[in-house]
Design a protein around this motif. Sequence first.
Motif, PDB file in Angstrom:
ATOM      1  N   ILE A  29      -4.246  53.442  41.238  1.00 17.58           N
ATOM      2  CA  ILE A  29      -5.588  53.724  41.751  1.00 17.58           C
ATOM      3  C   ILE A  29      -5.933  55.207  41.734  1.00 17.58           C
TER       4      ILE A  29
ATOM      5  N   MET B 191      -8.908  56.000  39.474  1.00 15.80           N
ATOM      6  CA  MET B 191     -10.126  55.393  39.994  1.00 15.80           C
ATOM      7  C   MET B 191     -10.631  56.157  41.219  1.00 15.80           C
TER       8      MET B 191
ATOM      9  N   GLN C 295     -14.217  58.315  41.488  1.00 14.54           N
ATOM     10  CA  GLN C 295     -15.265  58.081  42.479  1.00 14.54           C
ATOM     11  C   GLN C 295     -15.601  59.358  43.247  1.00 14.54           C
TER      12      GLN C 295
ATOM     13  N   LEU D  60     -14.729  53.156  36.949  1.00 15.13           N
ATOM     14  CA  LEU D  60     -14.943  51.718  37.119  1.00 15.13           C
ATOM     15  C   LEU D  60     -14.168  50.918  36.074  1.00 15.13           C
TER      16      LEU D  60
ATOM     17  N   THR E 273     -11.329  51.577  34.906  1.00 12.97           N
ATOM     18  CA  THR E 273      -9.899  51.525  35.215  1.00 12.97           C
ATOM     19  C   THR E 273      -9.558  50.442  36.233  1.00 12.97           C
ATOM     20  N   LEU E 274     -10.565  49.871  36.884  1.00 14.80           N
ATOM     21  CA  LEU E 274     -10.324  48.931  37.980  1.00 14.80           C
ATOM     22  C   LEU E 274      -9.572  47.675  37.552  1.00 14.80           C
TER      23      LEU E 274
ATOM     24  N   ALA F 142      -5.900  48.400  37.119  1.00  9.02           N
ATOM     25  CA  ALA F 142      -5.263  48.745  38.387  1.00  9.02           C
ATOM     26  C   ALA F 142      -4.994  47.500  39.231  1.00  9.02           C
ATOM     27  N   VAL F 143      -5.937  46.569  39.225  1.00  9.11           N
ATOM     28  CA  VAL F 143      -5.759  45.327  39.988  1.00  9.11           C
ATOM     29  C   VAL F 143      -4.605  44.514  39.415  1.00  9.11           C
TER      30      VAL F 143
END
Length: 484
Positions: free
Chosen positions: A150, A153, A157, A302, A304-305, A308-309
Amino acid sequence: MYQRRTRAWFGLSIVLGPVLLVAMDGSVLFLAMPRITAALDPAPGQALWILDVYGFVVGALLIAFGRVGDRYGRLRLLMIGVLVFGAGSAAAAFAPSAELLIASRALMGLGGATLLPSALAVISELFADPRQRARAVGIFAATFAAGFAIGPMAGGQLLSTFWWGSVFLINLPVVLLFTACAPVLLREVRAGGTGRVDLPSVILSAGGLLLCVYAVKHLAAYGPSLPALVAGPAGLVVLVGFVRRQRTLDHPLVDVALFRRRVFTVAIATGLLSLVAWSAGAYLSAVYLQSVRGLSVAHAALLTLPGAVVLTVTCITTPHLVERVGERASLILCHLSMAAGLLLLAPTAASGGTAWYVASTVVAGVGYGISFSLVAETAVGAVPEERAGSAGAIAETSNEIGNALGIALLGSLATLVFRLRDPGTSGTLDEALSAPGLSSIAIDQAKHAYLDGFHVVAITAAVLCLALAVLATRWIPENSRSNA
């Protein structure tokens, strides 16, 4: 009993804050580098040092500070480390030059090196029940892995609203909260009989590694020169001296004899290579998304989300996977997933390719998650119980060194290809694009030169992962411990 359990879980939550920060700061700058380049105008070599000096300092001192904590107190060292980490973060946020930012990142690495081994020991002391202790250590590992995932990310942000220094200032509230709560919720932990820290070994390991990396970076960015041609062989000689010294010590900094065990060697190589591939891919992809595709930092963050999840979920569920298919099959799947994901970066282009990027992070995220969760357990399980501490320390160190080497070595490879393909520009794409009066043809040429380096790195890393998959197939027995 209830109060003890409640206190233990509150103590765990307090410790996890700094652990998350240490992992995040290994990757939080990936999306911030274009902003930092514009603000501080670092040289090509300095840009890479800003990214990876943190990981090198953590990796070089991790085992040494583990020994220091055993002798003088884990909680005491943890408190000192958090304060040093906070001081380095504050200095980095307001650094007026690339040189001072590098120094501040090194100070953060010094604090980070004290945090990881001490935090794990303090967490283990909190839980008397073995099952709860195992669960807490699993949460610790998942938090550390999630931090790597994260980091980009979170940085993206922040950068969408604030200036680049904000990615460091977010550390300070966690540092203050930990400093206030730790003395109340945590207890001191000491372990006797671990031997003294061998200072020459620390100097040899750090010095040899830094000399070799300096040579690689300088050759990639500027071509052959006397300092680089001297530093490279000198670094190799120093590292050989380090290995020889370890064989003569009663309490070596690194127990090199452990590498005679094939399963242990494969596990450590997996931990090292997974972070090499992940850090290089994440950093170069961040430059691709912003400087080649022209996406905003918020849009890039966004994207990369999904990866990452997937990485975080895989890290948490890997123990169940190992129970079903065993360590051997899990490690092979790890390397194949990383290789497949890296190869999905090859179709990326200047006018398209974000879907390929997202697919790459999702597929490779499975492999990275397995590696982050399984490597330490496999390494420790491959050695006798009395050497488990050394094995675990080497596994943690391989992750940190891999994170730094990915940017240092594969990042330098990308720089070399870029310089050879577009010799008329600066050493990095961001520097080339910021040059005044650049024609559209020159901009297009610079972007394609960067893509060539990006693709070479992705393919090289994929080949290394495939080679390690073959090695795991040959060296890890089918009736591994978890498959029994």
